[in-house]
Design a protein around this motif. Sequence first.
Motif, PDB file in Angstrom:
ATOM      1  N   MET A   1      52.675  20.646  86.275  1.00 51.76           N
ATOM      2  CA  MET A   1      52.576  22.122  86.326  1.00 51.76           C
ATOM      3  C   MET A   1      53.856  22.722  85.751  1.00 51.76           C
ATOM      4  SD  MET A   1      50.748  24.692  88.488  1.00 51.76           S
ATOM      5  CE  MET A   1      50.176  23.579  89.766  1.00 51.76           C
ATOM      6  N   PRO A   2      53.736  23.618  84.822  1.00 50.29           N
ATOM      7  CA  PRO A   2      54.947  24.158  84.200  1.00 50.29           C
ATOM      8  C   PRO A   2      55.804  25.036  85.118  1.00 50.29           C
ATOM      9  CG  PRO A   2      53.010  24.444  82.806  1.00 50.29           C
ATOM     10  CD  PRO A   2      52.520  24.020  84.135  1.00 50.29           C
ATOM     11  N   HIS A   3      55.220  25.544  86.219  1.00 44.31           N
ATOM     12  CA  HIS A   3      56.063  26.216  87.207  1.00 44.31           C
ATOM     13  C   HIS A   3      56.168  25.308  88.427  1.00 44.31           C
ATOM     14  CE1 HIS A   3      55.931  29.907  84.872  1.00 44.31           C
ATOM     15  NE2 HIS A   3      56.822  30.418  85.697  1.00 44.31           N
ATOM     16  N   LEU A   5      57.480  24.465  92.035  1.00 44.08           N
ATOM     17  CA  LEU A   5      58.007  25.104  93.243  1.00 44.08           C
ATOM     18  C   LEU A   5      59.079  24.226  93.861  1.00 44.08           C
ATOM     19  CD1 LEU A   5      57.762  27.359  95.407  1.00 44.08           C
ATOM     20  CD2 LEU A   5      56.111  25.898  96.581  1.00 44.08           C
ATOM     21  N   TYR A  18      60.552  29.008  91.704  1.00 46.92           N
ATOM     22  CA  TYR A  18      59.882  28.173  90.714  1.00 46.92           C
ATOM     23  C   TYR A  18      60.831  27.907  89.566  1.00 46.92           C
ATOM     24  CZ  TYR A  18      55.461  29.342  92.979  1.00 46.92           C
ATOM     25  OH  TYR A  18      54.445  29.473  93.880  1.00 46.92           O
ATOM     26  N   GLN A  20      60.825  27.122  85.749  1.00 43.66           N
ATOM     27  CA  GLN A  20      59.916  27.207  84.609  1.00 43.66           C
ATOM     28  C   GLN A  20      60.260  26.079  83.637  1.00 43.66           C
ATOM     29  OE1 GLN A  20      60.301  30.780  82.303  1.00 43.66           O
ATOM     30  NE2 GLN A  20      58.682  30.178  80.878  1.00 43.66           N
ATOM     31  N   VAL A  21      59.280  25.269  83.332  1.00 47.05           N
ATOM     32  CA  VAL A  21      59.521  24.074  82.525  1.00 47.05           C
ATOM     33  C   VAL A  21      58.632  24.098  81.289  1.00 47.05           C
ATOM     34  CG1 VAL A  21      59.668  21.562  82.618  1.00 47.05           C
ATOM     35  CG2 VAL A  21      59.658  22.881  84.732  1.00 47.05           C
ATOM     36  N   GLU A  22      59.170  23.691  80.162  1.00 42.41           N
ATOM     37  CA  GLU A  22      58.321  23.449  79.003  1.00 42.41           C
ATOM     38  C   GLU A  22      58.679  22.067  78.489  1.00 42.41           C
ATOM     39  OE1 GLU A  22      57.818  26.935  76.396  1.00 42.41           O
ATOM     40  OE2 GLU A  22      57.216  25.497  74.855  1.00 42.41           O
ATOM     41  N   LEU A  27      63.554  26.176  81.532  1.00 42.26           N
ATOM     42  CA  LEU A  27      63.740  27.440  80.822  1.00 42.26           C
ATOM     43  C   LEU A  27      64.256  28.553  81.720  1.00 42.26           C
ATOM     44  CD1 LEU A  27      60.584  27.695  78.555  1.00 42.26           C
ATOM     45  CD2 LEU A  27      62.862  26.897  77.961  1.00 42.26           C
ATOM     46  N   GLY A  28      63.961  28.485  83.005  1.00 38.60           N
ATOM     47  CA  GLY A  28      64.399  29.578  83.862  1.00 38.60           C
ATOM     48  C   GLY A  28      63.897  29.433  85.283  1.00 38.60           C
ATOM     49  N   THR A  29      64.133  30.489  86.043  1.00 37.60           N
ATOM     50  CA  THR A  29      63.812  30.505  87.462  1.00 37.60           C
ATOM     51  C   THR A  29      63.067  31.784  87.807  1.00 37.60           C
ATOM     52  OG1 THR A  29      65.860  29.303  87.918  1.00 37.60           O
ATOM     53  CG2 THR A  29      64.850  30.440  89.763  1.00 37.60           C
ATOM     54  N   THR A  30      62.054  31.666  88.655  1.00 37.57           N
ATOM     55  CA  THR A  30      61.316  32.834  89.124  1.00 37.57           C
ATOM     56  C   THR A  30      61.211  32.776  90.642  1.00 37.57           C
ATOM     57  OG1 THR A  30      59.978  32.856  87.107  1.00 37.57           O
ATOM     58  CG2 THR A  30      59.116  34.072  88.970  1.00 37.57           C
ATOM     59  N   HIS A  50      68.583  27.276  87.726  1.00 41.33           N
ATOM     60  CA  HIS A  50      68.362  26.246  86.697  1.00 41.33           C
ATOM     61  C   HIS A  50      69.623  25.950  85.899  1.00 41.33           C
ATOM     62  CE1 HIS A  50      67.934  30.141  84.830  1.00 41.33           C
ATOM     63  NE2 HIS A  50      68.217  29.582  83.686  1.00 41.33           N
ATOM     64  N   THR A  54      71.149  22.491  83.841  1.00 44.97           N
ATOM     65  CA  THR A  54      71.253  22.388  82.381  1.00 44.97           C
ATOM     66  C   THR A  54      72.701  22.469  81.895  1.00 44.97           C
ATOM     67  OG1 THR A  54      70.914  24.775  82.193  1.00 44.97           O
ATOM     68  CG2 THR A  54      68.957  23.394  82.000  1.00 44.97           C
TER      69      THR A  54
END
Lengths: 662, 349
Positions: A1-3, A5, A18, A20-22, A27-30, A50, A54
């Motif tokens: 899952m790209p988001h 938890l 969450y 955020q993954v690609e 890529l980021g955080t939500t 994140h 990184t």
Amino acid sequence: MPHVLTTCPYCGCGCGLYLQVEGRRLLGTTASAGHPVGQGRLCAKGWHAHELATSGTRLRTPLVRRGSSLQQASWEEALSLVGERLTAIKAESGGAAIGVLASARATNEENYLLAKLARSALGTNNVDFSARLDALPGLFDLPKYRHLSLCTAGLDDIAAADLVFLWQTDPVEEHPAAAARVLRAAEAGVPVVEVTARRGQLGELAQISLAPRPGSELQLAAGLLHVALSKTEPAEGDSLAATVANCTPDQTEAATDVPASDVIRAGEALAAADKPLVIYTRGASLGPQGADTLMALSAFGKASEADDSWCSLLWLSSYCNFQGARDMGVLPYFLAGYQPVSEETTRAKFAEAWGAALPSEAGLPSWEMLGRVRALFVMGDDPVSSLPDVAATRQALGNTDFLVVQDIFLTPTAEMAHVVLPGASFAEKDGTFTNTERRVQRVRRAADPPGEARADWEIICDLSGRLGRPMDYASPAQVMAEIAELVPIYSEISYQRLDEDWGVRWSLDGAVSAERAGFGGEGEEEGPASVSQPAAPTVDEEYPFVLVADHSLGAWAADKLVVNAVGLRRQQGADRGEQLPELWMSRADCQKGELREGTRVRVRARTGEMDAAVHVSDAVHAGAVVLSAVMREAAASVLPPGADSETGVPVLRPVAVSVEKV
Amino acid sequence: MSQPAAYVITRPRLAEWVGKLIGRAQVIAPRRAQGGDVAYDIVETPDQVAWDYSTSINPLKRFLFPQGDELLRWQRAGDDGLQLEPTYDETDRIFLAVRSCDLSGVLFLDRVFSREPEDVYYMTRRQHSTLISLTCSEPVEDCFCVCADAGPFLETGFDLQLTALSDDYLVEVGTEKGQELINQAEGLFAPAPDELIQARRDLEKEVEARFAEHKSYFAAALRKVTFDRVPDELWEEMADRCLECGGCSFVCPTCTCFLTADWQSEGEGHRDRLWDSCLYSCYTLEASGHNPRAQRRDRVKARFFHKLSYQFAKELETHGCVGCGRCIATCLGSNDMPTVTARIRRGAI
Ligand code: SF4
Ligand code: SF4
Ligand code: SF4
């Protein structure tokens, strides 16, 4: 899952977020909207979480000391060196010559495994984590006081409370998820009482602001109890009322500088409250007379209209898995779940499960371990940054025959190590954290560790094999299954259950009784045994100010998890480079001394002197000057680290100082 | 196109169509994440699209202007040369079933990033994206797109706009690109009968009436902010209620502040851009140490001046709020857009 938890790796509130993954890239955080702690919100640290994963400054390969420098090495070289040296030292000097520091930031599974390795493979109970000081371990070690360093209430009790005390803490700096709740309570009309030498942002919304002279917080607490108890009929044999009988408002004013009228106002508010809630953190426990102050705070519920079902103490920890590290037996005297190492039946239970005899002698706490052990294995802990006496800590580490540090960044402790092992960040491994309100929550792998870095639980398993105790786990889920078997307070925890909900709070009652968990129950003391003289230093003409080390000020800006996160370090003001320590001083005192923002001053105490730059502040009360506790190394000659007379725990006491322009 | 075309597609065929789209491009649609929150996310199968969602926790800008984005890489070439290589993202993306407010947010970003000098990184991603919106028939507690003129139905801006009508979806074509998608899906779409188009018009009226209760008072706030008639004390009080999390900037579909950071290790490195927030105290910090907006009050004021003044609204065609309501849920303090406009209108906390 790209988001994916997961749980925030910063403070002990444990907001859900969450990643955020690609591909395998972060890529980021939500923020998670449905999460019960964050409720759709995060503080800046959470929004940037994140970035620590990184970061370009991550450790990517093992390092081995060659001469004076740490140089890249293979896992095989590093781990076999660690295995051989630890085996040799154990053979020569016994397990007690080895110390192990685990971490308030590692997962439960990793803490459990490292404590298991220490006891079963190294044969030592010298197992601890240095950040444990925050919760006044001297008290914690005694079961009858243990409720004081444990969050018996929950974060949502802030919304239910009808009176909130912020006791020597600034939630905006320290625990934003709690601050958000206090702010909403204040806007809904709930009175907030702030007790501090430096007003926090929420102080603007507080109805009552009390500024006891630093070091006289115990006397203020006793004064409030005096007022509140005088409103109710004393129960027969009420020792608490007798203890505070002399702490009249006038006496309290004399001892604390808080006007008697304010003492009465706050005391009466307490007496009338149905649901008073005292929020406190390390600011209170690490203060002078911290133990007695906490005891006094624990009696606030009793002095109010609250019934027995209401818990009035909300202890907030500053690390994502502070609670979990203790739960997992990262303690010199307890196996996981607060099961005493001294108990034969307990040892037998673990010995059977682990297939090894376990040492029965209690181990040393972190602050006594350093300097006394020949070898030290440190995972995700950083005693140089956590223990009060920086110089002594460095010296003790320098004298250690063999120091191994497993971490994600080259910390000040790691810089001194003989071997450095690169671990995985929260974003690169599976596991659980237990938040400050005992909520066990999942941490999920969203990316791969950088370079050759490995998940910490894998490193421990590998090492344990080299020490003659193979550990065979396929995943952290399996480790948790073993924990659930052996640890009553975690008996209901499984990854499956955690996945079905937003984590599970292990309970102080119900299936697992408080007594079995070693909390509260019989013998629970109410209030301090006596109220001693204030520990506030006496000021005079020569030393007219009280200097206090503030544990919430600038703590994050100095933290390795912030310094190494590129956007967050800027947000937290950690980008400003080497500077003089900032001395916060009230506007009134600055005007008197003709000091401006940035003026270089010399701070003199009876023990020594230091230079600092003035920060003119409307938040600091006249007569007090405030320094961030992270500056304690630079300030050591002025703020000498001492030990709490009651508990032996190192603390920084307020001192009388003079401040002059250089 | 003279007459906007409209089609109809049945629910089973819709899934088939989504399957085809997934084969052709990266499809980003509302998807239920672990825990039950819905986020715009990459979907791998048609059943992952959460058609019944109300709002997503993230705005679309996460995919067009990511939170952490590599701008260029460099490598040492020879003794004195540097080889620079910009990193453009040319992935074909189809944004599916996005809410009207979020699509309006993208249109706002288009205007920001296409100003000279054009932002090539954003525009490259945009050229490779297709926008398929989904109209809203149920107002959600926190949103107020009607006041922001950003929904619940859109007139333009979409490539395709979907409306759920009992058993079928009405599909309105907004652009050539949208028409192309229809043409490529042989046999899945049929021209929409007039009754269906009428049903959609009726639904819009009905929905707008229901949405009208969800208000943010922009007009009064716009006037007061533009003419600086908001007393400093009010900004001060709002500043006390900002805990500097940055969340309002991060969840907002129209916020675009960023900073750049460089990484380097032996002989190579890259430059990234990262989201920033105008509410962070270091946002305006200059290298000299001087900070023109050192007071939180000034930063809060600057944020809402940017969002609500005529000056900016004129330049960017609308004020900087599409009414998605995300800042209501995410503000750590209490400075979400409806609360702030209400305070400004009333003139007091
Ligand atoms: S309040 Fe604590 S747990 Fe929540 S986002 Fe901030 S640091 Fe993380
Ligand atoms: S200001 Fe708030 S409601 Fe308006 S678009 Fe931004 S996040 Fe949405
Ligand atoms: S979301 Fe609220 S608290 Fe966070 S920066 Fe924005 S206004 Fe401040």
